[in-house]
Design a protein around this motif. Structure first.
Motif, short mmCIF file in Angstrom:
data_model
loop_
_atom_site.label_atom_id
_atom_site.label_comp_id
_atom_site.label_asym_id
_atom_site.label_seq_id
_atom_site.Cartn_x
_atom_site.Cartn_y
_atom_site.Cartn_z
N PRO A 45 0.81 -1.22 0.00
CA PRO A 45 0.00 0.00 0.00
C PRO A 45 0.85 1.27 0.00
N ALA A 46 0.31 2.29 -0.62
CA ALA A 46 0.96 3.61 -0.62
C ALA A 46 0.26 4.47 0.43
N PHE A 47 1.03 5.25 1.14
CA PHE A 47 0.48 6.07 2.21
C PHE A 47 0.88 7.52 2.02
N ALA A 48 0.02 8.41 2.47
CA ALA A 48 0.27 9.84 2.36
C ALA A 48 1.34 10.28 3.35
N SER A 49 1.47 9.55 4.46
CA SER A 49 2.45 9.93 5.48
C SER A 49 2.82 8.71 6.32
N GLU A 50 3.86 8.87 7.12
CA GLU A 50 4.27 7.79 8.02
C GLU A 50 3.22 7.52 9.08
N GLU A 51 2.47 8.54 9.48
CA GLU A 51 1.40 8.34 10.45
C GLU A 51 0.33 7.41 9.89
N HIS A 52 0.02 7.55 8.60
CA HIS A 52 -0.96 6.66 7.97
C HIS A 52 -0.43 5.23 7.89
N ARG A 53 0.86 5.09 7.58
CA ARG A 53 1.46 3.75 7.52
C ARG A 53 1.38 3.08 8.90
N LYS A 54 1.75 3.83 9.94
CA LYS A 54 1.71 3.28 11.30
C LYS A 54 0.29 2.91 11.70
N ALA A 55 -0.67 3.77 11.39
CA ALA A 55 -2.07 3.49 11.72
C ALA A 55 -2.56 2.24 11.00
N TRP A 56 -2.15 2.07 9.74
CA TRP A 56 -2.55 0.89 8.96
C TRP A 56 -1.98 -0.38 9.61
N LEU A 57 -0.71 -0.34 9.98
CA LEU A 57 -0.08 -1.51 10.61
C LEU A 57 -0.74 -1.85 11.94
N ILE A 58 -1.08 -0.85 12.72
CA ILE A 58 -1.76 -1.08 13.99
C ILE A 58 -3.14 -1.68 13.76
N ARG A 59 -3.89 -1.13 12.82
CA ARG A 59 -5.24 -1.62 12.54
C ARG A 59 -5.19 -3.07 12.04
N VAL A 60 -4.27 -3.38 11.15
CA VAL A 60 -4.14 -4.75 10.63
C VAL A 60 -3.75 -5.71 11.76
N THR A 61 -2.89 -5.27 12.65
CA THR A 61 -2.49 -6.11 13.79
C THR A 61 -3.69 -6.42 14.68
N VAL A 62 -4.45 -5.41 15.02
CA VAL A 62 -5.63 -5.61 15.87
C VAL A 62 -6.64 -6.52 15.16
N ASN A 63 -6.87 -6.27 13.89
CA ASN A 63 -7.83 -7.10 13.13
C ASN A 63 -7.37 -8.55 13.07
N ARG A 64 -6.08 -8.78 12.90
CA ARG A 64 -5.57 -10.15 12.83
C ARG A 64 -5.73 -10.84 14.18
N CYS A 65 -5.50 -10.12 15.26
CA CYS A 65 -5.71 -10.69 16.60
C CYS A 65 -7.17 -11.08 16.79
N HIS A 66 -8.08 -10.20 16.40
CA HIS A 66 -9.51 -10.50 16.53
C HIS A 66 -9.90 -11.69 15.66
N SER A 67 -9.35 -11.77 14.46
CA SER A 67 -9.64 -12.91 13.58
C SER A 67 -9.18 -14.21 14.21
N TYR A 68 -8.05 -14.18 14.88
CA TYR A 68 -7.53 -15.38 15.53
C TYR A 68 -8.51 -15.88 16.59
N PHE A 69 -9.03 -14.97 17.38
CA PHE A 69 -9.95 -15.37 18.44
C PHE A 69 -11.30 -15.82 17.89
N ARG A 70 -11.75 -15.23 16.80
CA ARG A 70 -13.01 -15.65 16.18
C ARG A 70 -12.91 -17.04 15.57
N SER A 71 -11.70 -17.39 15.08
CA SER A 71 -11.54 -18.68 14.42
C SER A 71 -11.49 -19.83 15.42
N ASN A 72 -11.18 -19.54 16.66
CA ASN A 72 -11.09 -20.62 17.66
C ASN A 72 -12.41 -20.88 18.30
#
Length: 72
Positions: A45-72
């Protein structure tokens, strides 16, 4: 590839700490960490700023954690 290494170097600690806080298990946190950066590498992905890149990584991390718990 060099940009990916720079992003991992910059945000590895943030992503891992968040994954560990959610998962409470180092093995599961490692899996989430790998999934997040694999998704980043696949999407390129392309980002307008480093803040957007960091926010994207944080959001994907949280979503992946939630997906893990939903799958169990």
């Amino acid at each position: 590839m060099e940009q990916l290494e720079q992003v991992i170097h910059t945000y590895a600690d943030t992503v891992y700490r968040l994954a560990y806080a959610c998962m409470r298990n180092p093995t599961d946190a490692d899996d989430v960490f790998q999934d997040v950066f694999l998704k980043y590498a696949e999407k390129g992905p392309a980002f307008a700023s480093e803040e957007h890149r960091k926010a994207w990584l944080i959001r994907v991390t949280v979503n992946r954690c939630h997906s893990y718990f939903r799958s169990n």
